[in-house]
Design a protein around this motif. Structure first.
Motif, PDB file in Angstrom:
ATOM      1  N   SER A  40      85.833 114.807  84.756  1.00 32.24           N
ATOM      2  CA  SER A  40      85.163 114.929  83.454  1.00 32.24           C
ATOM      3  C   SER A  40      85.350 113.602  82.715  1.00 32.24           C
ATOM      4  O   SER A  40      86.481 113.172  82.503  1.00 32.24           O
ATOM      5  CB  SER A  40      85.785 116.071  82.644  1.00 32.24           C
ATOM      6  OG  SER A  40      85.235 116.101  81.344  1.00 32.24           O
ATOM      7  N   TRP A  41      84.269 112.953  82.333  1.00 29.99           N
ATOM      8  CA  TRP A  41      84.390 111.675  81.645  1.00 29.99           C
ATOM      9  C   TRP A  41      85.107 111.861  80.315  1.00 29.99           C
ATOM     10  O   TRP A  41      84.861 112.822  79.588  1.00 29.99           O
ATOM     11  CB  TRP A  41      83.011 111.079  81.357  1.00 29.99           C
ATOM     12  CG  TRP A  41      82.154 110.915  82.564  1.00 29.99           C
ATOM     13  CD1 TRP A  41      82.567 110.731  83.852  1.00 29.99           C
ATOM     14  CD2 TRP A  41      80.721 110.926  82.593  1.00 29.99           C
ATOM     15  NE1 TRP A  41      81.485 110.623  84.673  1.00 29.99           N
ATOM     16  CE2 TRP A  41      80.336 110.731  83.928  1.00 29.99           C
ATOM     17  CE3 TRP A  41      79.746 111.060  81.610  1.00 29.99           C
ATOM     18  CZ2 TRP A  41      79.000 110.691  84.313  1.00 29.99           C
ATOM     19  CZ3 TRP A  41      78.412 111.017  81.988  1.00 29.99           C
ATOM     20  CH2 TRP A  41      78.057 110.831  83.328  1.00 29.99           C
ATOM     21  N   ASN A  42      85.958 110.891  79.972  1.00 28.09           N
ATOM     22  CA  ASN A  42      86.630 110.937  78.679  1.00 28.09           C
ATOM     23  C   ASN A  42      85.623 110.823  77.546  1.00 28.09           C
ATOM     24  O   ASN A  42      85.696 111.516  76.539  1.00 28.09           O
ATOM     25  CB  ASN A  42      87.653 109.797  78.602  1.00 28.09           C
ATOM     26  CG  ASN A  42      88.341 109.718  77.278  1.00 28.09           C
ATOM     27  OD1 ASN A  42      87.798 109.175  76.326  1.00 28.09           O
ATOM     28  ND2 ASN A  42      89.538 110.280  77.206  1.00 28.09           N
ATOM     29  N   SER A  43      84.647 109.927  77.730  1.00 25.51           N
ATOM     30  CA  SER A  43      83.613 109.756  76.709  1.00 25.51           C
ATOM     31  C   SER A  43      82.455 108.974  77.300  1.00 25.51           C
ATOM     32  O   SER A  43      82.582 108.357  78.361  1.00 25.51           O
ATOM     33  CB  SER A  43      84.162 108.997  75.485  1.00 25.51           C
ATOM     34  OG  SER A  43      84.583 107.706  75.883  1.00 25.51           O
ATOM     35  N   LYS A  44      81.351 109.040  76.608  1.00 30.40           N
ATOM     36  CA  LYS A  44      80.154 108.321  77.032  1.00 30.40           C
ATOM     37  C   LYS A  44      79.662 107.511  75.826  1.00 30.40           C
ATOM     38  O   LYS A  44      78.982 108.061  74.941  1.00 30.40           O
ATOM     39  CB  LYS A  44      79.108 109.337  77.486  1.00 30.40           C
ATOM     40  CG  LYS A  44      77.933 108.742  78.209  1.00 30.40           C
ATOM     41  CD  LYS A  44      77.045 109.869  78.730  1.00 30.40           C
ATOM     42  CE  LYS A  44      75.806 109.318  79.362  1.00 30.40           C
ATOM     43  NZ  LYS A  44      74.905 110.383  79.814  1.00 30.40           N
ATOM     44  N   PRO A  45      80.030 106.227  75.737  1.00 36.23           N
ATOM     45  CA  PRO A  45      79.722 105.450  74.516  1.00 36.23           C
ATOM     46  C   PRO A  45      78.219 105.253  74.306  1.00 36.23           C
ATOM     47  O   PRO A  45      77.462 105.040  75.257  1.00 36.23           O
ATOM     48  CB  PRO A  45      80.406 104.098  74.785  1.00 36.23           C
ATOM     49  CG  PRO A  45      81.299 104.299  75.942  1.00 36.23           C
ATOM     50  CD  PRO A  45      80.749 105.428  76.729  1.00 36.23           C
TER      51      PRO A  45
ATOM     52  N   PHE B 237      81.582 107.341  70.546  1.00 38.52           N
ATOM     53  CA  PHE B 237      82.088 107.811  71.835  1.00 38.52           C
ATOM     54  C   PHE B 237      81.797 109.307  71.974  1.00 38.52           C
ATOM     55  O   PHE B 237      82.627 110.161  71.617  1.00 38.52           O
ATOM     56  CB  PHE B 237      83.598 107.523  71.948  1.00 38.52           C
ATOM     57  CG  PHE B 237      83.902 106.052  72.060  1.00 38.52           C
ATOM     58  CD1 PHE B 237      84.021 105.438  73.300  1.00 38.52           C
ATOM     59  CD2 PHE B 237      84.055 105.264  70.926  1.00 38.52           C
ATOM     60  CE1 PHE B 237      84.286 104.077  73.401  1.00 38.52           C
ATOM     61  CE2 PHE B 237      84.313 103.905  71.014  1.00 38.52           C
ATOM     62  CZ  PHE B 237      84.429 103.315  72.255  1.00 38.52           C
ATOM     63  N   ALA B 238      80.625 109.630  72.470  1.00 40.46           N
ATOM     64  CA  ALA B 238      80.246 111.040  72.640  1.00 40.46           C
ATOM     65  C   ALA B 238      81.105 111.685  73.718  1.00 40.46           C
ATOM     66  O   ALA B 238      81.414 111.069  74.738  1.00 40.46           O
ATOM     67  CB  ALA B 238      78.774 111.121  73.031  1.00 40.46           C
ATOM     68  N   LYS B 239      81.499 112.918  73.489  1.00 35.25           N
ATOM     69  CA  LYS B 239      82.367 113.612  74.442  1.00 35.25           C
ATOM     70  C   LYS B 239      81.555 114.205  75.610  1.00 35.25           C
ATOM     71  O   LYS B 239      81.946 114.112  76.754  1.00 35.25           O
ATOM     72  CB  LYS B 239      83.126 114.723  73.706  1.00 35.25           C
ATOM     73  CG  LYS B 239      84.093 115.500  74.579  1.00 35.25           C
ATOM     74  CD  LYS B 239      85.241 114.629  75.023  1.00 35.25           C
ATOM     75  CE  LYS B 239      86.221 115.393  75.896  1.00 35.25           C
ATOM     76  NZ  LYS B 239      87.211 114.512  76.513  1.00 35.25           N
ATOM     77  N   TRP B 240      80.456 114.844  75.294  1.00 29.45           N
ATOM     78  CA  TRP B 240      79.685 115.536  76.327  1.00 29.45           C
ATOM     79  C   TRP B 240      78.236 115.066  76.337  1.00 29.45           C
ATOM     80  O   TRP B 240      77.636 114.882  75.289  1.00 29.45           O
ATOM     81  CB  TRP B 240      79.696 117.055  76.084  1.00 29.45           C
ATOM     82  CG  TRP B 240      81.058 117.641  76.011  1.00 29.45           C
ATOM     83  CD1 TRP B 240      81.705 118.080  74.887  1.00 29.45           C
ATOM     84  CD2 TRP B 240      81.969 117.856  77.100  1.00 29.45           C
ATOM     85  NE1 TRP B 240      82.951 118.548  75.212  1.00 29.45           N
ATOM     86  CE2 TRP B 240      83.143 118.436  76.553  1.00 29.45           C
ATOM     87  CE3 TRP B 240      81.908 117.621  78.467  1.00 29.45           C
ATOM     88  CZ2 TRP B 240      84.236 118.760  77.342  1.00 29.45           C
ATOM     89  CZ3 TRP B 240      82.997 117.960  79.252  1.00 29.45           C
ATOM     90  CH2 TRP B 240      84.142 118.513  78.686  1.00 29.45           C
TER      91      TRP B 240
ATOM     92  N   GLU C 153      90.375 114.912  83.599  1.00 34.60           N
ATOM     93  CA  GLU C 153      89.682 114.136  82.567  1.00 34.60           C
ATOM     94  C   GLU C 153      90.087 112.670  82.670  1.00 34.60           C
ATOM     95  O   GLU C 153      91.272 112.330  82.581  1.00 34.60           O
ATOM     96  CB  GLU C 153      90.041 114.657  81.174  1.00 34.60           C
ATOM     97  CG  GLU C 153      89.283 113.941  80.065  1.00 34.60           C
ATOM     98  CD  GLU C 153      89.696 114.436  78.691  1.00 34.60           C
ATOM     99  OE1 GLU C 153      88.812 114.685  77.876  1.00 34.60           O
ATOM    100  OE2 GLU C 153      90.918 114.578  78.452  1.00 34.60           O
TER     101      GLU C 153
ATOM    102  N   PRO D 133      86.052 105.214  79.472  1.00 32.54           N
ATOM    103  CA  PRO D 133      84.718 105.711  79.097  1.00 32.54           C
ATOM    104  C   PRO D 133      83.749 105.509  80.254  1.00 32.54           C
ATOM    105  O   PRO D 133      84.006 104.703  81.154  1.00 32.54           O
ATOM    106  CB  PRO D 133      84.340 104.845  77.900  1.00 32.54           C
ATOM    107  CG  PRO D 133      85.106 103.580  78.104  1.00 32.54           C
ATOM    108  CD  PRO D 133      86.388 103.953  78.795  1.00 32.54           C
TER     109      PRO D 133
END
Length: 400
Positions: free
Chosen positions: A206-211, A220-223, A309, A313
């Protein structure tokens, strides 16, 4: 690496789904043979030597199609040295031979690193013949070659990983901007296999965040939107069977994932963007104890799904709004069309889809193509003819 012990677990038959595990230290130090759990029993330290040993038996498959050479090189930089890398390219051979350019760039990269890289083209006739002789003709198109698509490339990569005698197989996307993130994913694959040492282990990231850049700032979007839909729907399905509401699934459409090769050769693959979610569903269908299955004697072992997780990012090439909608539709299609899906959940999926796509009324979700269990392929026949294909000297197969 120091990794949190999973705090929750949902069970459906022989499928164990562990809750998301947090990484507390990317490098937890050395001292092989001294795996340890912290005094309070919540952190597991996995020595770097243990990760190295798992990676020596691991193939990392990188499906490629028209990616920028800099991006491909960045991904190769991030993959730890002990791993066998398998690049499966479906880039065009003309009018500019994009595949040849990729192969030259990878060969040059390997001169500096001595990495083990196998480069194959998805449309190689020799490998297609090996697959045909092994009786898995559903993977082939009307031209007798392997069909286009990421899932089809993943199947090719899985079979080649077996030919190269690996024990584990992992997948990373070729459009990742951060070599450090790729490196972390593969370290976490190895940590998952070290923590859950069985023949049927599935590690999903699961990515920590997707900037994203929003109003001149980095957010830094979570999902991602596709993850929200697939995770929520899979959790509703688990809730239906257990009677207890759950949010345990966080990696419903995880592109970054790894599994034991025995497991990879014993499941189905869905085409297109549905492949990751279908893996989740197929495990529940085969090992969940809800549907009658053939080969019940062979499927007595448990299957462990481990979710980790990442700390880095994740940033990849943006492929547009239509791409996201296609991902959501494909992902929900395999849940909707599974014999496990209850009627109530089917109605909810169709109603939400109608709102999302602005349809006049809810409609059945069209099924995606699903390739039958890879155990239907005669593995010995494939391995024999794969060997022949690689020794034929064709330019579309290369052990760099």
């Amino acid at each position: 690496m120091r990794l949190e012990i999973p705090r929750e677990c949902e069970r459906v038959g022989a499928v164990q789904i562990y809750g998301l595990q947090k990484v507390y230290e990317l490098d937890g130090g050395s001292e092989f043979g001294s795996n340890s759990v912290s005094k309070d029993g919540v952190i597991r330290r996995i020595p770097s030597e243990a990760l190295y040993e798992r990676q020596r038996k691991m193939a990392i498959v990188v499906p490629v199609k028209n990616e920028r050479l800099k991006l491909i090189e960045g991904v190769l930089v991030g993959i730890p040295h002990p791993c066998q890398i398998i690049v499966v390219s479906n880039s065009p051979r003309g009018p500019v031979d994009r595949f040849q350019i990729e192969k030259e760039a990878i060969t040059n990269f390997c001169k500096f690193t001595n990495k083990k890289v196998t480069v194959v083209h998805q449309k190689d006739a020799g490998l297609a013949k090996a697959i045909e002789l092994a009786g898995y003709t559903e993977l082939l198109g009307d031209d007798g070659l392997v069909r286009s698509g990421k899932a089809e490339g993943m199947i090719m990569g899985t079979l080649i990983a077996k030919w190269l005698d690996n024990k584990y197989i992992g997948f990373v996307d070729s459009d990742n901007y951060f070599p450090g993130a790729v490196h972390e994913y593969v370290q976490e694959y190895a940590a998952g296999f070290e923590m859950f040492d069985s023949d049927n282990t599935f590690v999903r990231i699961s990515w920590n965040s997707k900037p994203k850049v929003m109003e001149n700032s980095i957010f830094f979007a979570k999902w991602g939107r596709s993850s929200v839909h697939s995770n929520r729907t899979l959790n509703r399905l688990l809730t239906h069977f257990s009677g207890y509401e759950t949010e345990v699934v966080k990696t419903g459409n995880a592109g970054e994932h790894a599994l034991t090769l025995d497991l990879a050769l014993n499941i189905e693959y869905a085409s297109g963007y549905a492949v990751e979610t279908h893996h989740f569903m197929n495990l529940l269908e085969m090992w969940g104890g809800i549907l009658p299955v053939e080969r019940a004697e062979e499927l007595r072992g448990k299957v462990t799904i481990c979710q980790i997780e990442s700390r880095n990012p994740h940033m990849h090439e943006s492929k547009g709004e239509e791409h996201v909608e296609d991902m959501i539709d494909a992902s929900l299609s395999v849940i909707y069309n599974s014999p496990l899906c209850p009627e109530l959940l089917k109605r909810e999926i169709a109603e939400e889809r109608a709102v999302r796509l602005k349809l006049e009324k809810p409609e059945p979700v069209p099924p995606v193509k699903v390739y039958s269990n890879l155990s239907n392929l005669n593995l010995n026949v494939f391995l024999e003819h794969c060997d022949t294909a690689f020794h034929s000297g064709t330019e579309s197969l290369s052990l760099v």
